[in-house]
Design a protein around this motif. Structure first.
Motif, mmCIF file in Angstrom:
data_model
loop_
_atom_site.group_PDB
_atom_site.id
_atom_site.type_symbol
_atom_site.label_atom_id
_atom_site.label_comp_id
_atom_site.label_asym_id
_atom_site.label_seq_id
_atom_site.Cartn_x
_atom_site.Cartn_y
_atom_site.Cartn_z
ATOM 1 N N ILE A 1 4.580 -22.578 -18.696
ATOM 2 C CA ILE A 1 3.231 -23.109 -18.487
ATOM 3 C C ILE A 1 2.972 -24.296 -19.418
ATOM 4 C CG2 ILE A 1 0.749 -22.643 -18.349
ATOM 5 C CD1 ILE A 1 2.308 -21.011 -16.331
ATOM 6 N N VAL A 2 3.246 -24.125 -20.697
ATOM 7 C CA VAL A 2 3.066 -25.213 -21.656
ATOM 8 C C VAL A 2 4.065 -26.334 -21.363
ATOM 9 C CG1 VAL A 2 3.157 -25.812 -24.120
ATOM 10 C CG2 VAL A 2 2.185 -23.628 -23.410
ATOM 11 N N ALA B 1 6.578 -32.484 -18.541
ATOM 12 C CA ALA B 1 6.557 -33.207 -17.260
ATOM 13 C C ALA B 1 5.498 -34.309 -17.293
ATOM 14 C CB ALA B 1 6.293 -32.240 -16.112
ATOM 15 N N GLY B 2 4.350 -34.023 -17.894
ATOM 16 C CA GLY B 2 3.308 -35.030 -18.030
ATOM 17 C C GLY B 2 3.751 -36.183 -18.911
ATOM 18 N N TYR B 3 4.487 -35.866 -19.969
ATOM 19 C CA TYR B 3 5.002 -36.922 -20.840
ATOM 20 C C TYR B 3 6.016 -37.788 -20.085
ATOM 21 C CZ TYR B 3 6.926 -39.379 -24.825
ATOM 22 O OH TYR B 3 7.327 -40.368 -25.684
ATOM 23 N N LEU B 4 6.847 -37.154 -19.288
ATOM 24 C CA LEU B 4 7.805 -37.919 -18.478
ATOM 25 C C LEU B 4 7.076 -38.871 -17.532
ATOM 26 C CD1 LEU B 4 10.502 -35.220 -17.683
ATOM 27 C CD2 LEU B 4 10.673 -37.134 -19.276
ATOM 28 N N ASN C 1 -2.718 -36.524 -26.547
ATOM 29 C CA ASN C 1 -3.561 -36.071 -25.437
ATOM 30 C C ASN C 1 -2.838 -35.010 -24.602
ATOM 31 O OD1 ASN C 1 -5.565 -37.945 -26.205
ATOM 32 N ND2 ASN C 1 -4.604 -39.530 -24.957
ATOM 33 N N TYR C 2 -2.499 -33.918 -25.255
ATOM 34 C CA TYR C 2 -1.697 -32.867 -24.622
ATOM 35 C C TYR C 2 -2.348 -32.293 -23.371
ATOM 36 C CZ TYR C 2 1.292 -33.101 -28.699
ATOM 37 O OH TYR C 2 2.146 -33.550 -29.666
ATOM 38 N N LEU C 3 -3.663 -32.188 -23.344
ATOM 39 C CA LEU C 3 -4.329 -31.661 -22.158
ATOM 40 C C LEU C 3 -4.129 -32.608 -20.972
ATOM 41 C CD1 LEU C 3 -6.025 -29.483 -20.807
ATOM 42 C CD2 LEU C 3 -8.074 -30.708 -21.560
ATOM 43 N N VAL D 1 -2.190 -31.697 -17.478
ATOM 44 C CA VAL D 1 -2.786 -31.894 -16.149
ATOM 45 C C VAL D 1 -1.863 -32.746 -15.288
ATOM 46 C CG1 VAL D 1 -4.707 -32.971 -14.904
ATOM 47 C CG2 VAL D 1 -5.171 -31.534 -16.903
ATOM 48 N N GLN D 2 -1.293 -33.803 -15.848
ATOM 49 C CA GLN D 2 -0.361 -34.647 -15.087
ATOM 50 C C GLN D 2 0.880 -33.830 -14.700
ATOM 51 O OE1 GLN D 2 -1.093 -37.649 -13.981
ATOM 52 N NE2 GLN D 2 0.861 -37.880 -12.947
ATOM 53 N N GLY D 3 1.363 -33.009 -15.606
ATOM 54 C CA GLY D 3 2.495 -32.135 -15.294
ATOM 55 C C GLY D 3 2.153 -31.140 -14.199
ATOM 56 N N LEU D 4 0.932 -30.631 -14.213
ATOM 57 C CA LEU D 4 0.482 -29.712 -13.166
ATOM 58 C C LEU D 4 0.451 -30.417 -11.816
ATOM 59 C CD1 LEU D 4 -0.582 -26.891 -12.453
ATOM 60 C CD2 LEU D 4 -2.893 -27.732 -12.968
#
Length: 182
Positions: free
Chosen positions: A35-36, A41-44, A62-64, A68-71
């Protein structure tokens, strides 16, 4: 798209990640936690937004927003793979049942499940080819709907050349296996 230049540029860019060992360690730890790991994936996706000639990594902050982008990426993957999943699940269920509860599972079940598995795997392969470009299109255009803009996606792949694009995907897959193994 020149495969050798692209690969060299990718390796050079990856070397930059090793200059920031703290950030690399954070990404490794986040990548292990279910999950974390969507943060990775968002960083990629932030990396994908950078110009191709960039010589610096985007900041890991901006981890949140990254999560969200990874989601979003995960949702796109699930949507693209829903049909192959539906086709493969009966085979998996029959296999589990055959190994556990019903060792003599009827042949009829296998006769239906094996072709569904084969079709599901073939579709998954072809959907994955389009999916890779769909994710890039979504990230670069900053629009969830662009992941499903088939005309745009197929146009980009067509401009690159299907053979070159598929070869690039295979090379990246092999590189990912090697890096993942290390």
């Amino acid at each position: 798209m020149k495969l050798d230049k692209n690969l060299t540029d990718s390796i050079n860019y990856m070397q930059i990640l090793f200059t920031d060992l703290g950030g690399l360690l954070i990404l490794i730890v986040l990548g292990i936690i279910p999950i974390v790991n969507l943060i990775v994936a968002g960083y990629l996706s932030k990396v994908m937004k950078k110009p191709s000639d960039s010589k610096e990594l985007p900041p890991l902050e901006n981890y949140l927003d990254l999560w969200v982008q990874g989601l979003k990426i995960l949702v796109v993957v699930i949507i693209y793979m829903i049909v192959p999943i539906i086709l493969v699940v009966p085979f998996v269920l029959l296999t589990v049942l055959a190994w556990t509860a019903f060792p003599g599972l009827p042949v009829v079940g296998w006769l239906l499940a094996i072709p569904m598995l084969i079709i599901g795997l073939i579709l998954a392969f072809f959907f994955a080819i389009v999916l890779a470009m769909a994710i890039v299109n979504m990230v670069r255009k900053d629009s969830f709907g662009k992941a499903f803009a088939m005309g745009e996606i197929l146009g980009v792949i067509g401009r690159v050349g299907w053979g070159t694009y598929v070869l690039w995907l295979i090379v990246m897959f092999v590189c990912a296996l090697i890096v993942g193994g290390i």
